[in-house]
Design an enzyme around this catalytic site. Structure first.
Site, short mmCIF file in Angstrom:
data_model
loop_
_atom_site.label_atom_id
_atom_site.label_comp_id
_atom_site.label_asym_id
_atom_site.label_seq_id
_atom_site.Cartn_x
_atom_site.Cartn_y
_atom_site.Cartn_z
N ARG A 54 -20.80 -4.05 16.24
CA ARG A 54 -19.85 -4.42 17.39
C ARG A 54 -18.73 -3.38 17.43
O ARG A 54 -18.13 -2.95 16.59
CB ARG A 54 -19.15 -5.80 16.83
CG ARG A 54 -17.69 -6.22 17.57
CD ARG A 54 -17.52 -7.64 16.98
NE ARG A 54 -16.24 -8.08 17.26
CZ ARG A 54 -15.82 -9.25 16.99
NH1 ARG A 54 -16.37 -9.89 16.31
NH2 ARG A 54 -14.49 -9.57 17.17
N SER B 282 -19.20 -17.82 12.67
CA SER B 282 -18.23 -17.18 13.36
C SER B 282 -17.07 -17.10 12.02
O SER B 282 -16.63 -18.18 11.44
CB SER B 282 -17.51 -17.93 14.49
OG SER B 282 -16.10 -17.69 14.55
N GLY B 283 -16.35 -15.76 12.06
CA GLY B 283 -15.61 -15.60 11.10
C GLY B 283 -14.34 -16.23 11.43
O GLY B 283 -13.79 -16.70 10.30
N LEU B 284 -14.20 -16.44 12.61
CA LEU B 284 -12.72 -17.04 12.81
C LEU B 284 -12.94 -18.55 12.61
O LEU B 284 -12.22 -18.99 12.02
CB LEU B 284 -12.46 -16.69 14.37
CG LEU B 284 -11.32 -17.79 15.14
CD1 LEU B 284 -10.00 -17.56 14.60
CD2 LEU B 284 -11.50 -17.49 16.60
N ASP C 226 -21.34 -13.39 11.26
CA ASP C 226 -20.08 -12.51 11.45
C ASP C 226 -19.70 -11.81 10.19
O ASP C 226 -19.23 -12.67 9.29
CB ASP C 226 -19.12 -13.33 12.20
CG ASP C 226 -17.93 -12.59 12.78
OD1 ASP C 226 -17.90 -11.13 12.14
OD2 ASP C 226 -16.87 -13.12 12.99
N LYS D 26 -8.96 -6.51 8.66
CA LYS D 26 -9.01 -6.81 10.21
C LYS D 26 -8.12 -8.08 10.41
O LYS D 26 -7.97 -8.76 9.71
CB LYS D 26 -10.38 -7.02 10.71
CG LYS D 26 -11.37 -7.79 10.54
CD LYS D 26 -11.03 -9.28 10.58
CE LYS D 26 -11.18 -10.24 11.75
NZ LYS D 26 -12.38 -10.31 12.41
N ASN E 128 -8.05 -11.00 13.91
CA ASN E 128 -8.81 -11.64 14.88
C ASN E 128 -8.31 -10.71 16.28
O ASN E 128 -7.16 -10.24 16.45
CB ASN E 128 -8.45 -12.85 15.00
CG ASN E 128 -9.41 -13.61 16.17
OD1 ASN E 128 -8.90 -13.71 17.50
ND2 ASN E 128 -10.74 -14.09 15.89
N SER E 129 -9.43 -10.43 17.01
CA SER E 129 -9.47 -9.62 18.37
C SER E 129 -8.12 -10.13 19.19
O SER E 129 -7.85 -9.68 20.10
CB SER E 129 -10.76 -9.44 18.93
OG SER E 129 -11.58 -8.90 17.92
N ASP F 112 -17.39 -9.34 9.93
CA ASP F 112 -16.33 -8.63 10.26
C ASP F 112 -16.64 -7.16 9.88
O ASP F 112 -17.38 -6.40 10.40
CB ASP F 112 -15.22 -9.17 9.06
CG ASP F 112 -14.69 -10.53 9.56
OD1 ASP F 112 -14.85 -10.71 10.77
OD2 ASP F 112 -14.32 -11.49 8.87
C1 SPV Z 1 -15.57 -14.88 15.57
O1 SPV Z 1 -15.88 -15.85 16.18
O2 SPV Z 1 -15.00 -14.94 14.38
C2 SPV Z 1 -15.48 -13.32 16.25
C3 SPV Z 1 -15.45 -13.50 17.90
O3 SPV Z 1 -15.53 -12.33 15.74
S1 SPV Z 1 -13.81 -13.46 18.28
O4 SPV Z 1 -13.17 -14.36 17.62
O5 SPV Z 1 -14.11 -13.74 19.81
O6 SPV Z 1 -13.39 -12.14 17.89
MG MG Z 2 -15.16 -12.79 13.96
#
Ligand code: SPV
Ligand code: MG
Length: 303
Positions: free
Chosen positions: A170, A58-60, A97, A132, A134-135, A99
């Site tokens: 995505r 996971s990027g986050l 991930d 970007k 985070n969503s 991104d």
């Molecule tokens: C991540 O885990 O980095 C994601 C998923 O891209 S989210 O944080 O839900 O966007």
């Molecule tokens: Mg991410």
């Protein structure tokens, strides 16, 4: 989605040369693959031990573990260094991930090639613009144009050496506040550009917009989701909807934050006796990281 040759062993486990093959099988097996977020080698081991089918680098969570924000603050080489520790930690396939691909088609395809070389099963690219955010943060989520993002996907597909390496596209259309028809239009364009699976992201608290997407999408390509905000949805619903994989993207990192915060608070206030009984004994850490196997290997190789 093409399935590449493999064989099933006596336990019914698919043994394959490339993890991409395994990930393809998991996403098409009929019940949703259980994919757990990881942020380092240790969290990868713990998730694999718990039985998860695959891991999401996971990027986050990798950014959080590096102490930076999920807004492309970490460089892609920083993140791939962590992803490589995640890949190395277990035999479980890892979806990285990616991104936005860190710029244009050219940076995206270099990222994809590096992820392929380090042994990942696949990458996921999202259709936002670089850098970007985070969503789940704010409302300013600008999308790349469809042709631009399709160019990125094609560049990745055409520069990868291993045809089984999975490219997940995505769409952040719903995150950006656009409607279902835009999400479907984008997903179809990405399918035609060579994506192997679609990640449809939503930050609603119910699964409704994902369900609406699935009704229209049918089974054109496997679909993965990350139910961070609609986590209350019963697991069976995902199977009934025909979801290919459910990514529990950040729960492990968040669990670690809670545990570390509480441990530090208690240590500071009361000293180690306050938590010794509640934290993993070192023996558990050594077991997790197979210190006993090293001892056996020393007998075998250290002559
Ligand atoms: C991540 O885990 O980095 C994601 C998923 O891209 S989210 O944080 O839900 O966007
Ligand atoms: Mg991410």
């Amino acid at each position: 989605m093409t399935i590449f040759p493999s064989y099933i062993d006596q336990q019914g486990i698919a043994r394959t040369i490339h993890p991409g093959v395994r990930l393809r099988q998991l996403l098409t097996k009929g019940t949703p693959a259980k994919i757990m977020g990881a942020h380092d080698g240790l969290s990868a081991r713990i998730a694999a031990d718990a039985g998860f089918d695959a891991l999401w680098a996971s990027g986050l969570c990798m950014s959080s573990a590096l102490g930076v924000r999920d807004s492309d603050e970490a460089s892609w080489t920083d993140l791939l260094a962590v992803a490589s520790r995640i890949v190395e930690a277990t035999p479980v396939p890892v979806l990285v991930d990616g991104d936005t691909g860190y710029g244009n088609f050219n940076t995206a395809r270099r990222f994809a090639r590096h992820a392929e070389r380090l042994g990942a099963a696949g990458i996921c690219l999202e259709d936002k613009v670089f850098p970007k955010m985070n969503s789940f943060v704010g409302n300013d989520h600008k999308l790349a144009s469809v042709p631009e993002f399709c160019g990125k996907l094609r560049a990745c597909r055409e520069s990868l050496r291993d045809p089984s390496f999975v490219v997940v596209a995505r769409t952040e259309a719903l995150i950006a506040g656009l409607d279902l028809s835009e999400a479907l239009h984008r997903a179809e364009a990405y399918r035609q550009a060579g994506a192997d699976a679609i990640f449809i992201h939503s930050r609603k608290t119910t699964v409704d917009e994902i369900a609406a997407f699935m009704r229209e999408w049918s089974d054109r390509l496997p679909v993965v989701i990350a139910p961070t905000t609609y986590y209350r949805t019963p697991q069976q619903t995902y199977e009934d909807m025909g979801i290919g994989g459910v990514i529990w993207a950040n729960q492990s990192m968040r669990a670690a934050v809670t545990a570390m915060r509480e441990a530090c608070r208690l240590m500071y206030a009361k000293g180690p006796t306050a938590l010794e009984d509640t934290i993993a004994p070192l023996a558990e850490v050594f077991k997790l990281l197979e210190y006993d196997q090293l001892a056996k290997d020393e007998e075998r190789y250290q002559l």
